[in-house]
Motif scaffolding. Structure first.
Motif, short mmCIF file in Angstrom:
data_model
loop_
_atom_site.label_atom_id
_atom_site.label_comp_id
_atom_site.label_asym_id
_atom_site.label_seq_id
_atom_site.Cartn_x
_atom_site.Cartn_y
_atom_site.Cartn_z
N GLU A 278 0.85 -1.20 0.00
CA GLU A 278 0.00 0.00 0.00
C GLU A 278 0.89 1.25 0.00
OE1 GLU A 278 -3.48 -0.44 2.97
OE2 GLU A 278 -1.88 -1.70 3.77
N ILE A 279 0.36 2.33 -0.56
CA ILE A 279 0.99 3.65 -0.44
C ILE A 279 0.05 4.50 0.40
CG2 ILE A 279 1.91 5.64 -1.65
CD1 ILE A 279 3.45 3.20 -2.39
N LEU A 280 0.51 4.90 1.58
CA LEU A 280 -0.36 5.60 2.53
C LEU A 280 0.13 7.03 2.79
CD1 LEU A 280 -0.90 2.84 5.26
CD2 LEU A 280 -2.18 3.21 3.15
N ASP A 281 -0.80 7.89 3.18
CA ASP A 281 -0.44 9.25 3.57
C ASP A 281 -0.12 9.29 5.06
OD1 ASP A 281 -2.87 9.25 4.95
OD2 ASP A 281 -3.91 10.48 3.46
N LYS A 282 0.08 10.48 5.61
CA LYS A 282 0.47 10.61 7.01
C LYS A 282 -0.63 10.18 7.97
CE LYS A 282 -0.73 15.53 7.21
NZ LYS A 282 -0.21 16.90 7.45
N ASN A 283 -1.88 10.10 7.46
CA ASN A 283 -3.01 9.65 8.29
C ASN A 283 -3.33 8.17 8.06
OD1 ASN A 283 -3.48 12.29 9.41
ND2 ASN A 283 -4.40 12.86 7.45
N ASN A 284 -2.42 7.45 7.41
CA ASN A 284 -2.57 6.01 7.13
C ASN A 284 -3.72 5.70 6.18
OD1 ASN A 284 -0.37 5.47 8.77
ND2 ASN A 284 -1.62 5.11 10.58
N GLN A 285 -4.03 6.67 5.33
CA GLN A 285 -5.06 6.44 4.31
C GLN A 285 -4.38 6.21 2.96
OE1 GLN A 285 -8.45 6.39 5.17
NE2 GLN A 285 -7.50 6.48 7.21
N ALA A 286 -4.94 5.28 2.18
CA ALA A 286 -4.38 4.97 0.87
C ALA A 286 -4.49 6.19 -0.05
CB ALA A 286 -5.09 3.78 0.25
N VAL A 287 -3.42 6.46 -0.80
CA VAL A 287 -3.42 7.60 -1.72
C VAL A 287 -3.71 7.10 -3.13
CG1 VAL A 287 -1.74 8.84 -0.30
CG2 VAL A 287 -0.93 7.44 -2.21
N PRO A 288 -4.20 7.97 -4.02
CA PRO A 288 -4.48 7.56 -5.40
C PRO A 288 -3.19 7.19 -6.14
CG PRO A 288 -5.51 9.68 -4.88
CD PRO A 288 -4.56 9.38 -3.77
N TYR A 289 -3.34 6.40 -7.20
CA TYR A 289 -2.21 6.10 -8.07
C TYR A 289 -1.59 7.42 -8.55
CZ TYR A 289 -3.84 1.23 -8.49
OH TYR A 289 -4.21 -0.07 -8.25
N GLY A 290 -0.27 7.45 -8.62
CA GLY A 290 0.42 8.64 -9.08
C GLY A 290 0.77 9.61 -7.97
N SER A 319 2.14 3.36 -10.10
CA SER A 319 1.77 3.80 -11.45
C SER A 319 0.27 3.70 -11.67
CB SER A 319 2.48 2.93 -12.48
OG SER A 319 1.94 3.12 -13.77
N SER A 320 -0.26 4.59 -12.50
CA SER A 320 -1.69 4.56 -12.85
C SER A 320 -2.02 3.33 -13.68
CB SER A 320 -2.06 5.83 -13.63
OG SER A 320 -1.26 5.95 -14.80
N LYS A 321 -1.01 2.65 -14.20
CA LYS A 321 -1.23 1.42 -14.97
C LYS A 321 -1.37 0.19 -14.06
CE LYS A 321 2.50 1.88 -17.53
NZ LYS A 321 3.51 1.58 -18.58
N SER A 322 -1.26 0.39 -12.76
CA SER A 322 -1.31 -0.73 -11.82
C SER A 322 -2.68 -1.40 -11.80
CB SER A 322 -0.98 -0.24 -10.41
OG SER A 322 0.32 0.27 -10.34
N THR A 323 -2.66 -2.72 -11.56
CA THR A 323 -3.87 -3.48 -11.30
C THR A 323 -3.65 -4.27 -10.01
OG1 THR A 323 -3.15 -5.47 -12.48
CG2 THR A 323 -4.24 -3.75 -13.79
N ALA A 324 -4.69 -4.92 -9.53
CA ALA A 324 -4.55 -5.71 -8.30
C ALA A 324 -3.50 -6.80 -8.48
CB ALA A 324 -5.89 -6.32 -7.91
N PRO A 327 0.58 -4.70 -9.78
CA PRO A 327 0.90 -3.33 -9.38
C PRO A 327 2.29 -2.96 -9.86
CG PRO A 327 0.98 -4.82 -7.49
CD PRO A 327 0.55 -5.64 -8.66
N ILE A 328 2.47 -1.70 -10.26
CA ILE A 328 3.75 -1.24 -10.80
C ILE A 328 4.25 -0.08 -9.94
CG2 ILE A 328 4.91 -0.22 -12.80
CD1 ILE A 328 2.72 -1.54 -14.54
N LEU A 329 5.47 -0.20 -9.47
CA LEU A 329 6.09 0.88 -8.70
C LEU A 329 6.68 1.89 -9.68
CD1 LEU A 329 6.76 1.77 -5.79
CD2 LEU A 329 8.94 0.57 -6.04
N GLU A 330 6.01 3.02 -9.81
CA GLU A 330 6.46 4.04 -10.76
C GLU A 330 7.75 4.69 -10.31
OE1 GLU A 330 4.73 8.36 -11.73
OE2 GLU A 330 3.44 6.74 -12.46
N LYS A 331 7.86 4.87 -9.00
CA LYS A 331 9.05 5.55 -8.49
C LYS A 331 9.29 5.16 -7.04
CE LYS A 331 11.08 10.20 -8.74
NZ LYS A 331 10.80 11.62 -9.01
N LEU A 332 10.54 4.84 -6.74
CA LEU A 332 10.97 4.62 -5.36
C LEU A 332 11.76 5.85 -4.97
CD1 LEU A 332 11.20 2.77 -2.88
CD2 LEU A 332 13.29 1.82 -3.90
#
Length: 435
Positions: A278-290, A319-324, A327-332
């Motif tokens: 998962e990619i989460l924000d500071k409030n532990n909520q999932a952020v949109p692709y990109g 990445s916005s091209k990710s699927t379940a 998933p594609i890591l656009e950037k580390l």
């Protein structure tokens, strides 16, 4: 002989069962994959709530209802005796025990049940085959550190021998040592290189200075895999030129295994078979692709020790091209704690400082390695390895770039060294802060 399988079987890791399980997971259709992930997440949480006292206390209640209520786990949460964190039925002798590298400054000991560990290795084996590397048969040139105590050193070398790995210790990266590395390639049929980015890059620069193409020296070479440290575009291009083979990024961590691996299309494919990322924000909520956020990982099969919504300490973008299923890591982007805190409260990623400095330094053509250290809010030190000191003109260019991209009124000192200090494992931390 299948050396990869043998090395795991000798340690009672069920690799055959793991490889079969991996194939079955990969056969799940895309439409059903999200359901698979939902079921496995629920299953691993409920297992640890039932069988792990530490996790039940950490979770705060006895029952799982929704994923969003599952607490995020950080490294300090796990810095307590391993015996307190093992699940019912597991001991240090019946599980795989490891220790994190400590590159984040927060090391801890962890456990994986033997099937989960075998499943991680099955994933590595499958990805390497994308580039024609067979862990049962392909000989690895391994640019890593090695324990320096007698027992640890012997133990690691035995493991290397069984696993078809030949160690290139990276604590001494002088030109004399590089000459010895080159001779080993000349007389050995290495199939691929695997190692820390900074050490492999230094070897590439050595080859470039000799106008050598490594594949011409070692014709069996097929691939170079770099891991654990940032790989920049220009550095990748240099490596591919002087090695004469593809260079790919591997992203993993000892406590969870393979996280992402670059495919032949230069996409970082995330391991969605035995991990949920998962990619989460500071409030532990999932952020949109990109959108940038913290990388949080759940190990779906580790029953010996909970690694559930584990904040690994890195930040990245999906990445916005990710699927379940893919998933594609656009950037580390780097470690979340690699930040420079400037006067008046300004905060910038330490990597910004590094990018700017790197682009200027590379123009000299003689800089082998360098690191940036912040020792006060307005003070930085650049240590570098080179045959000659920077000229006043070179220093001025770096200072101007820092003022433009990082901040004004900063004090920067330069120090030329013969070698740079590495961690015990051999990693070179590119940006550090004493604050």
């Amino acid at each position: 002989m299948d050396w990869f399988k043998l090395s795991l079987q000798l340690n009672k890791f069920p690799i055959n069962r793991a490889q079969k399980a991996l194939e079955e997971i990969q056969e799940i259709p895309e439409k059903q994959y999200e359901t698979y992930l939902l079921e496995k997440r629920k299953e691993i949480v409920e297992y640890h709530l039932k069988n792990n006292r530490f996790y039940k206390d950490f979770f705060g209640k006895s029952n799982f209802t929704t994923w969003s209520e599952v607490p995020v786990m950080t490294k300090p949460d796990l810095q307590q005796k391993l015996e307190n964190r093992l699940s019912k039925g597991f001991t240090k002798s019946t599980a795989y025990i490891g220790k994190t590298s400590g590159s984040s400054g927060t090391p801890f000991i962890f456990a994986k049940d033997k099937f989960a560990h075998a499943l991680s290795w099955a994933g590595f084996h499958e990805r390497y085959q994308w580039f024609g590397i067979d862990l049962n048969k392909s000989l690895q040139a391994r640019f890593y550190g090695i324990p320096l105590d007698l027992y640890g050193n012997i133990q690691e070398r035995i493991k290397d021998r069984i696993s078809l790995r030949r160690r290139f210790p990276i604590f001494d990266l002088s030109e004399e040592k590089m000459e010895k590395f080159l001779k080993r390639f000349q007389r050995s049929d290495f199939s691929y290189i695997n190692g820390y980015t900074s050490a492999v890059l230094l070897f590439a620069k050595f080859l470039a200075s000799k106008n050598l193409i490594l594949k011409e020296v070692c014709p069996n070479l097929k691939l170079c895999i770099v891991t654990s440290e940032r790989l920049f575009k220009k550095d990748k291009e240099l490596m591919q030129t002087v090695f004469g083979v593809p260079v790919v990024n591997e992203y993993g961590a000892s406590e969870v295994g393979l996280i992402a691996f670059e495919n032949p299309k230069n996409e970082w494919i995330i391991n969605s078979e035995d991990l949920f990322l998962e990619i989460l924000d500071k409030n532990n909520q999932a952020v949109p692709y990109g959108t940038e956020g913290r990388i949080v990982i759940t190990s779906l099969y580790n029953k010996a020790h909970p690694m559930i919504r584990y904040d690994i300490g890195d930040s990245g973008i999906l990445s916005s091209k990710s699927t379940a299923k893919t998933p594609i890591l656009e950037k580390l982007i780097g470690r979340t704690n690699d930040i420079a805190k400037l006067p008046e409260g300004k905060v910038v990623p330490g990597l910004t400082f590094y990018y700017v400095t790197k682009s200027i330094i590379e123009d000299t053509g003689s800089i082998k390695e360098f690191i940036v250290n912040q020792n006060a809010p307005d003070s930085f030190k650049i240590e570098y390895v080179s045959k000659e000191n920077f000229s006043k003109n070179q220093e001025q260019k770096i200072l101007q770039a820092i003022e433009t991209y990082v901040g004004k009124n900063l004090k920067v000192t330069f120090e030329r060294k013969d070698t740079l200090k590495r961690s015990k494992s051999g990693k070179l931390k590119q940006f550090t802060s004493d604050l």
